[in-house]
Scaffold this active site. Sequence first.
Site, PDB file in Angstrom:
ATOM      1  N   GLY B  31      24.348  -2.373 -18.048  1.00 18.56           N
ATOM      2  CA  GLY B  31      25.020  -2.243 -16.761  1.00 18.56           C
ATOM      3  C   GLY B  31      26.356  -1.526 -16.828  1.00 18.56           C
ATOM      4  O   GLY B  31      26.929  -1.202 -15.788  1.00 18.56           O
ATOM      5  N   CYS B 240      -0.778  -1.256   4.090  1.00 26.25           N
ATOM      6  CA  CYS B 240      -0.955   0.194   3.977  1.00 26.25           C
ATOM      7  C   CYS B 240      -2.181   0.609   4.796  1.00 26.25           C
ATOM      8  O   CYS B 240      -3.269   0.026   4.656  1.00 26.25           O
ATOM      9  CB  CYS B 240      -1.157   0.591   2.514  1.00 26.25           C
ATOM     10  SG  CYS B 240      -1.585   2.338   2.306  1.00 26.25           S
ATOM     11  N   CYS B 243      -4.890   2.127   1.986  1.00 28.94           N
ATOM     12  CA  CYS B 243      -5.554   1.299   0.980  1.00 28.94           C
ATOM     13  C   CYS B 243      -5.518  -0.185   1.306  1.00 28.94           C
ATOM     14  O   CYS B 243      -6.084  -0.995   0.581  1.00 28.94           O
ATOM     15  CB  CYS B 243      -4.934   1.533  -0.393  1.00 28.94           C
ATOM     16  SG  CYS B 243      -3.328   0.730  -0.583  1.00 28.94           S
ATOM     17  N   CYS B 265       1.438   3.524   1.537  1.00 26.84           N
ATOM     18  CA  CYS B 265       2.156   3.204   0.298  1.00 26.84           C
ATOM     19  C   CYS B 265       3.040   4.358  -0.087  1.00 26.84           C
ATOM     20  O   CYS B 265       2.620   5.501  -0.098  1.00 26.84           O
ATOM     21  CB  CYS B 265       1.205   2.978  -0.874  1.00 26.84           C
ATOM     22  SG  CYS B 265       0.202   1.529  -0.743  1.00 26.84           S
ATOM     23  N   CYS B 271      -1.557   3.870  -4.448  1.00 26.15           N
ATOM     24  CA  CYS B 271      -2.446   3.913  -3.292  1.00 26.15           C
ATOM     25  C   CYS B 271      -3.790   4.516  -3.651  1.00 26.15           C
ATOM     26  O   CYS B 271      -4.848   3.991  -3.299  1.00 26.15           O
ATOM     27  CB  CYS B 271      -1.778   4.719  -2.177  1.00 26.15           C
ATOM     28  SG  CYS B 271      -2.503   4.488  -0.561  1.00 26.15           S
TER      29      CYS B 271
END
Lengths: 227, 291, 266
Positions: B31, B240, B243, B265, B271
């Site tokens: 970080g 979605c 899909c 998606c 997808c």
Amino acid sequence: MIQIDGLSKSFTLHNQGGAVIPVMAGASLTVRPGECVALVGASGAGKSTLMRMIWGNYLAASGSIRVGGLDVVTASPREILRLRRETLGYVSQFLRVVPRVPTVDVVAEPLLNLGVPAEAARARATHLLAQLNIPQRLWSLSPTTFSGGEQQRVNIARGFAHRYPALLLDEPTASLDPANREVVLALVEDAKAGGAAIIGIFHDAAARERLCERSVDVSAFTPGLAA
Amino acid sequence: MTGQAYNFAYLDEQTKRMIRRAILKGVAVPGYQVPFASREMPMPYGWGTGGVQVTAACLTPEDRLKVIDQGADDTTNAVSIRSFFRRTAGVAVTEATAEATLIQTRHRIPEHPLTEEQILVHQVPIPEPLRFLEPREPETRKMHSLEEYGLMHVKLYEDIARHGAIATSYDYPVKVEDRYVMDPSPIPKFDNPKLSDCPALQLFGAGREQRIYALPPYTRVVSLDFDDYPFDPSKADHDCDLCGAGDSYLDEVITDDAGSRMFVCSDTDFCRSRRAAGHFGRLGTPVGDAA
Amino acid sequence: MTQMQKTVLAAEAPLLQVRDLTKRYGARIGCADVSFDLWPGEVLGIVGESGSGKSTLLSCLAGHLAPDEGQVIFATASGPKDTVQMDEPERRRLSRTDWAFVHQNPRDGLRMGVTAGGNVGERLMAVGARHYGAIRDTATDWLGRVEIDASRIDDRPSAFSGGMQQRLQIARNLVTGPRLVFMDEPTGGLDVSVQARLLDLLRGLVREMGLSAIIVTHDLAVVRLLADRLMVMKSGRVVEQGLTDQVLDDPQHAYTQLLVSSVLQV
């Protein structure tokens, strides 16, 4: 309670060529609890000066001022602040306040500074204000717009809010009508009865007669005058 | 094919070593933003130069590279970066997340879970999470070193005061291993939970700002919030349309001038693999992409 | 008992001990050989004209400037420590918790792009407050104490008047209950009526919270109302110090006498 020994003072005016003005020499005075002593003398003789020195407002050149055991002349600012909070009260001739503060809070302030709860402090304040005939409608207003007499009474109320063991009063009955004068005299007698040691300046001879066991003429301490 | 004039992956070996050193520092202090000497790349700032430099430093000839832009393999940014590495490194490329060994991404984390064999390289515009409230660089550096992060919560407070909820929906600040506050790049907050405890190594490169930082595998990453306004990795409340997936991050596509829309998606590979496996949504068709 | 009485009566040692504090700018003196003690619950005023060194002194005391010589010993929770020798993280932590600094220009002490509530809440969040509702309640309470209407909590200080900004700065500084507040000309630049209101507010807060304060100002009326003790500075040196009313009514030093006699009476 109040013991003054060999007190002297002079003013040095640096901006007027360093002129030195001696105003007091060899002042001595003792006030016991329950006693009231009047300071007398011609105008300018040093009555207010002596009072201010006891209060710590003016410095002394030599000598000692013992109030309740503390020597004001040599005390640190912190000690004097504590003395003023707990032991020594001062009712001056002028009311100096922060603008906007309501009268009841002006009077309650000494108690608030001692840690008295706000409600009790205000109750005592309103009691005194009522005694001194300040109308209730004025209690929530700032005293800066009051008449001279009203301001004086607010000043007195503030001075008597806390039961000081030592009290300095500078012309407490000036600007007052007979009824209010009577109230103030009763307040002083009540403080005396409670054991307070009081030093006062009274131009009002009758008040002086009534309250004070003895008078001290400050001209005796004025250099040049006594000579 | 491989550019005769180019070193492998475009950068010279010394530059790659410099970048790797920066990466190692970043991995050692999760970080923490490590400054690095960002190079001039043959693409302008704002087009992923940081990510490209990190990828270039990590690539080996055996790698299989995937590049996505907002989840899609076929948008401009993804296509051109993939083409860049095909030309300068000659590595194999793929669109299938599961087959890639190194994935460079702009602003999304793939839906398909990553493995310990993979590296995910994020493209970062502004690496400093405190920048918008504290414009002075020396001051933000001090705040990180002294762990003075009160200001970060002020930003979240302001959001709630103004919008009634933490309005930040991407670029959502996180705390790494309970020490550094980090900007996870403009990924949607929906992706934040994937940052934490991830088996893959995640690297972050900011080319214009010249910073690199890292999340080693299995690092604890917590999104900042308030006790009474907890972090919510939300997404559009739809499935979605192609899909039928109910748990993937969606793009909203306006399909005509009357305002009709569809939700698909954002992760194109995810997808397509779902549809190949026989899952269909409201508008899904068996093979090939819908309009 | 009020906080004031508790703090004052319990005090066995000064809150701040300053010894021989000196700051030079090359051959010139910023401030020199300044020594004093400050006890809990005391307000110390520092007056002087432009160039007297009072602002330099305040900056050295508050840790904004490094002095060339001297010590500033503060009674921290873990005993007296010389803040001049402290490392930066510790000093920064001190100035967010036990100390506060009220700037002359409120814009220097506020985040103008953050709402009033956010400004007041920042110090709380900096020491770990994580409950939005509680932070907001505390902020609302403090806005009330500095007489800013609660409905302004979501407004930015850029929409406030100068007096309101100054009161917001005070709330922002006092919300974590510091023990020592430094103030640099707190009423400078404000209208007279606004000044009065601010002074009244400061007096009340000092008493209620048992604060100690060091106030730098060129305005003698402000010190008379706010300060228990007074230090007069000229050319970088303290020429006189004592009880405020004593220094103003019975000034000993030539410069103090000049200063006091120059004040216009209204």
